[in-house]
Design an enzyme around this catalytic site. Structure first.
Site, PDB file in Angstrom:
ATOM      1  N   ASP A   1      -0.769 -10.259   6.071  1.00  0.00           N
ATOM      2  CA  ASP A   1      -1.618  -9.126   5.725  1.00  0.00           C
ATOM      3  C   ASP A   1      -2.959  -9.699   5.260  1.00  0.00           C
ATOM      4  O   ASP A   1      -3.085 -10.912   5.045  1.00  0.00           O
ATOM      5  CB  ASP A   1      -0.939  -8.312   4.626  1.00  0.00           C
ATOM      6  CG  ASP A   1      -1.817  -7.214   4.083  1.00  0.00           C
ATOM      7  OD1 ASP A   1      -2.352  -6.425   4.887  1.00  0.00           O
ATOM      8  OD2 ASP A   1      -1.989  -7.151   2.852  1.00  0.00           O
TER       9      ASP A   1
ATOM     10  N   ASP B   1      -5.892  -7.759   2.857  1.00  0.00           N
ATOM     11  CA  ASP B   1      -6.299  -7.388   1.500  1.00  0.00           C
ATOM     12  C   ASP B   1      -5.156  -7.595   0.516  1.00  0.00           C
ATOM     13  O   ASP B   1      -4.053  -7.061   0.700  1.00  0.00           O
ATOM     14  CB  ASP B   1      -6.758  -5.928   1.462  1.00  0.00           C
ATOM     15  CG  ASP B   1      -8.063  -5.721   2.205  1.00  0.00           C
ATOM     16  OD1 ASP B   1      -9.049  -6.393   1.857  1.00  0.00           O
ATOM     17  OD2 ASP B   1      -8.095  -4.900   3.135  1.00  0.00           O
TER      18      ASP B   1
ATOM     19  N   THR C   1      -3.348  -6.147   9.620  1.00  0.00           N
ATOM     20  CA  THR C   1      -4.022  -5.476   8.513  1.00  0.00           C
ATOM     21  C   THR C   1      -4.225  -3.989   8.771  1.00  0.00           C
ATOM     22  O   THR C   1      -4.362  -3.565   9.920  1.00  0.00           O
ATOM     23  CB  THR C   1      -5.389  -6.138   8.241  1.00  0.00           C
ATOM     24  OG1 THR C   1      -6.093  -5.408   7.227  1.00  0.00           O
ATOM     25  CG2 THR C   1      -6.246  -6.183   9.492  1.00  0.00           C
TER      26      THR C   1
ATOM     27  N   LYS D   1       1.146   0.930   8.540  1.00  0.00           N
ATOM     28  CA  LYS D   1       2.178   0.592   7.563  1.00  0.00           C
ATOM     29  C   LYS D   1       2.452   1.809   6.672  1.00  0.00           C
ATOM     30  O   LYS D   1       1.523   2.540   6.339  1.00  0.00           O
ATOM     31  CB  LYS D   1       1.703  -0.578   6.694  1.00  0.00           C
ATOM     32  CG  LYS D   1       1.397  -1.843   7.505  1.00  0.00           C
ATOM     33  CD  LYS D   1       0.731  -2.899   6.620  1.00  0.00           C
ATOM     34  CE  LYS D   1       0.315  -4.105   7.438  1.00  0.00           C
ATOM     35  NZ  LYS D   1      -0.401  -5.117   6.629  1.00  0.00           N
TER      36      LYS D   1
ATOM     37  N   ASP E   1       1.466  -8.167   0.288  1.00  0.00           N
ATOM     38  CA  ASP E   1       1.279  -7.930  -1.143  1.00  0.00           C
ATOM     39  C   ASP E   1       1.632  -6.522  -1.591  1.00  0.00           C
ATOM     40  O   ASP E   1       1.829  -6.296  -2.789  1.00  0.00           O
ATOM     41  CB  ASP E   1      -0.180  -8.187  -1.527  1.00  0.00           C
ATOM     42  CG  ASP E   1      -1.097  -7.037  -1.115  1.00  0.00           C
ATOM     43  OD1 ASP E   1      -1.741  -6.440  -1.984  1.00  0.00           O
ATOM     44  OD2 ASP E   1      -1.147  -6.722   0.091  1.00  0.00           O
TER      45      ASP E   1
END
Length: 226
Positions: free
Chosen positions: A20, A22, A113, A145, A170
């Site tokens: 990923d 960010d 992402t 996602k 994250d």
């Protein structure tokens, strides 16, 4: 009392590593929170509630969920995307991220992402990170996602089965997406939420090391020591 040796760092063996962006490779938390706080303030919404669920999710999905009835979702999303693209102050790589990326074979790495390609390029450059040759951005998929489409697409592009890959993520939505794709997952940082069984956790990449060996066919076998 005998001193106990610390447990050995876990090692994952794989053929591809999916990241990923960010919160995983790039720390852009300040900008993300600024933009959604301004959105919430403008429409009289609860920014805390928005931020609780917006991390790791495409901006259009968050706008669709929280925008007032009758709002132009596409126009609001475009406005938010434009705000994010001109804000780069404070963007930094997570510790050890650049070193880990450099140690991995380029044909075995992908970025997955919820940002579109324009924003992904901006943030990776601001953080001083090289963009992987394979990048699955929001504009390349139809379902963001926590749907697994992005991770499944990345594995397919790299020519590996999901069980042959490892994901670093994250946010709860991204972790759910990776697990739904059938990919082993490592959670990164403080914002992962409660971790499902089998998901490992690291604070950052400071202690992560990768070694690469070719197999009999010349394909890379990657060992990730966490």
């Amino acid at each position: 009392m005998d001193n106990l040796a610390p447990p050995a760092a876990p090692t994952l063996v794989c053929r591809a590593v999916l990241f990923d962006m960010d919160g995983t490779l790039v720390d852009s938390t300040l900008i993300v929170e600024q933009v959604w706080h301004e959105f919430a303030l403008h429409y009289g919404l609860d920014s805390t509630e928005i931020l609780r669920t917006s991390h790791g999710v495409q901006s259009i999905d968050t706008v669709r969920r929280f925008a007032p009835p009758g709002a132009d979702v596409a126009a609001l999303t475009a406005e938010i995307d434009a705000m994010e693209r001109v804000r780069t102050e404070g963007i930094v790589p997570l510790p050890g991220a650049a070193e880990l990326l450099r140690s991995l074979p380029g044909n075995a790495v992908a970025l997955v992402t919820s940002a579109d390609r324009i924003l992904a390029d901006i943030r990776m450059e601001a953080a001083g990170l090289a963009m992987p040759a394979t990048a699955v951005t929001a504009d390349l998929i139809t379902r963001g996602k926590p749907h697994p489409e992005g991770y499944l697409r990345a594995a397919e592009l790299l020519g590996v089965q999901p069980e042959q890959a490892v994901v670093f993520e994250d946010a709860p939505a991204g972790i759910a997406a990776a697990l739904a794709a059938g990919i082993r997952t490592v959670a990164v940082g403080p914002n992962t939420g409660p971790l499902p069984d089998g998901v490992l956790h690291i604070d950052d990449y400071s202690s992560v090391r990768a070694s690469v060996e070719p197999d009999a066919a010349g394909s890379p076998t990657i060992s990730l020591r966490l």
